[in-house]
Design a protein around this motif. Structure first.
Motif, PDB file in Angstrom:
ATOM      1  N   THR A  76       0.826  -1.200   0.000  1.00 22.70           N
ATOM      2  CA  THR A  76       0.000   0.000   0.000  1.00 22.70           C
ATOM      3  C   THR A  76       0.863   1.253   0.000  1.00 22.70           C
ATOM      4  OG1 THR A  76      -1.709  -1.153   1.278  1.00 22.70           O
ATOM      5  CG2 THR A  76      -1.831   1.247   1.202  1.00 22.70           C
ATOM      6  N   LEU A  78       1.384   4.965   0.804  1.00 24.73           N
ATOM      7  CA  LEU A  78       0.748   5.852   1.771  1.00 24.73           C
ATOM      8  C   LEU A  78       0.269   7.154   1.127  1.00 24.73           C
ATOM      9  CD1 LEU A  78       3.055   5.376   4.899  1.00 24.73           C
ATOM     10  CD2 LEU A  78       1.154   3.982   4.075  1.00 24.73           C
ATOM     11  N   SER A  80      -1.193   7.649  -1.529  1.00 27.05           N
ATOM     12  CA  SER A  80      -2.464   7.516  -2.254  1.00 27.05           C
ATOM     13  C   SER A  80      -3.668   7.507  -1.317  1.00 27.05           C
ATOM     14  CB  SER A  80      -2.464   6.209  -3.063  1.00 27.05           C
ATOM     15  OG  SER A  80      -2.468   5.084  -2.193  1.00 27.05           O
ATOM     16  N   LEU A  81      -3.435   7.555  -0.006  1.00 31.93           N
ATOM     17  CA  LEU A  81      -4.525   7.434   0.962  1.00 31.93           C
ATOM     18  C   LEU A  81      -4.986   8.804   1.449  1.00 31.93           C
ATOM     19  CD1 LEU A  81      -3.080   4.552   3.194  1.00 31.93           C
ATOM     20  CD2 LEU A  81      -4.519   4.355   1.164  1.00 31.93           C
ATOM     21  N   ASP A  82      -6.295   8.969   1.607  1.00 37.83           N
ATOM     22  CA  ASP A  82      -6.791  10.180   2.247  1.00 37.83           C
ATOM     23  C   ASP A  82      -6.597  10.051   3.760  1.00 37.83           C
ATOM     24  OD1 ASP A  82      -8.865   8.544   3.225  1.00 37.83           O
ATOM     25  OD2 ASP A  82     -10.265   9.171   1.660  1.00 37.83           O
ATOM     26  N   ARG A  85      -8.315   6.969   5.499  1.00 42.58           N
ATOM     27  CA  ARG A  85      -7.727   5.660   5.185  1.00 42.58           C
ATOM     28  C   ARG A  85      -6.329   5.531   5.778  1.00 42.58           C
ATOM     29  NH1 ARG A  85      -7.922   5.754  -0.950  1.00 42.58           N
ATOM     30  NH2 ARG A  85      -7.137   3.613  -0.899  1.00 42.58           N
ATOM     31  N   LEU A  86      -5.613   6.641   5.837  1.00 42.94           N
ATOM     32  CA  LEU A  86      -4.292   6.604   6.454  1.00 42.94           C
ATOM     33  C   LEU A  86      -4.400   6.341   7.955  1.00 42.94           C
ATOM     34  CD1 LEU A  86      -1.251   6.923   6.063  1.00 42.94           C
ATOM     35  CD2 LEU A  86      -1.528   9.397   6.368  1.00 42.94           C
ATOM     36  N   LEU A  89      -5.134   2.702   8.382  1.00 37.07           N
ATOM     37  CA  LEU A  89      -3.946   1.887   8.133  1.00 37.07           C
ATOM     38  C   LEU A  89      -3.022   1.910   9.340  1.00 37.07           C
ATOM     39  CD1 LEU A  89      -1.804   1.386   5.041  1.00 37.07           C
ATOM     40  CD2 LEU A  89      -0.687   2.400   7.030  1.00 37.07           C
TER      41      LEU A  89
END
Length: 252
Positions: A76, A78, A80-82, A85-86, A89
């Motif tokens: 994954t 990082l 690319s995550l909003d 979502r971060l 994670l």
């Protein structure tokens, strides 16, 4: 086609650049670092003060964002995550141990260990938690509160909390910085046991060659760049490598 790297590395940064500030006051804390942290291994990050080691850990763990380059946990990326979502994670796939123990004083040891999962409404594996309690040696302290524990015992609680959710990787930032040498040794042995007995992955920032010698590998930074790696480190070899930085005029 990216699964080979993902399965080999629990975390990885590629061409990582981190710049703080702008213009004449800009500080390039990371300057094109590419490094992987292998799954099932204990890796220490070392370097002189100002070398970028804490910045590298924070960016690799998603606590800070890169100016350019990529950071991955498993497969994954990082970047690319909003924010939501971060956050998920970090909660579900990463554990953290800091120099300050960050325990909740009103909770028992058992409650502190499971706190992140309780807050998230996640029911952890009782078998895993039981095994973890034995590994960290806290079976007879589960109903105590932090004020009733020594500093070393409090950090062991923090370590158990970091591993409780079975994260893919645990990041430890100077985890023995507030401990005496004996307690520090206990915590370092514990991190090593978690890697070897429970097949976990640990990435630790430290300035201490004795602490680094507990790792399977040490990566060295200087001036924001990756400059060396050392397999099967010993305290003497690490100390010699750090002295070489000083001899070359690296920041101290």
């Amino acid at each position: 086609m990216t699964t080979t790297t993902a399965t080999r590395d629990a975390a990885r940064v590629t061409d990582a650049v981190k710049v703080y500030g702008s213009g004449d006051t800009a500080v390039r804390a990371l300057d094109g670092v590419s490094v992987g942290f292998p799954a099932g291994r204990f890796t220490a990050i070392m370097g002189p003060s100002g070398s970028g080691k804490s910045t590298l850990m924070h960016c690799a763990a998603g606590l800070d964002t890169l100016t350019s380059g990529t950071a991955r946990i498993g497969g994954t990326e990082l970047g690319s995550l909003d924010d939501r979502r971060l956050t998920l994670l970090r909660r579900d796939r990463i554990g953290f141990v800091f120099q300050a123990f960050n325990l909740v004083p009103t909770l028992t040891v058992a409650e502190n260990i499971t706190l992140p999962m309780d807050l998230a409404g996640i029911k952890g594996s009782r078998d895993w938690i039981d095994a973890l309690v034995d590994v960290v040696g806290l079976r007879d302290r589960l109903h105590h509160r932090p004020a009733e524990l020594s500093g070393g015992q409090q950090q062991r609680v923090a370590v158990a909390r970091a591993f409780a959710g079975q994260p893919e990787v645990v990041f430890a930032d100077e985890p023995t910085g507030n401990l005496d040498s004996r307690s520090g040794e206990e915590v370092l042995n514990l991190l090593g046991r978690a890697v070897r007995q429970m097949d976990r992955t640990v990435v630790m920032v430290t300035h201490d060659p004795v602490a680094a010698a507990h790792a399977d590998e040490v990566v060295f930074l200087a001036d924001g760049r990756l400059v060396d790696r050392m397999e099967s480190p010993t305290a003497d070899r690490v100390l010699d490598r750090m002295k070489a930085f000083d001899a070359k005029g690296a920041p101290s």
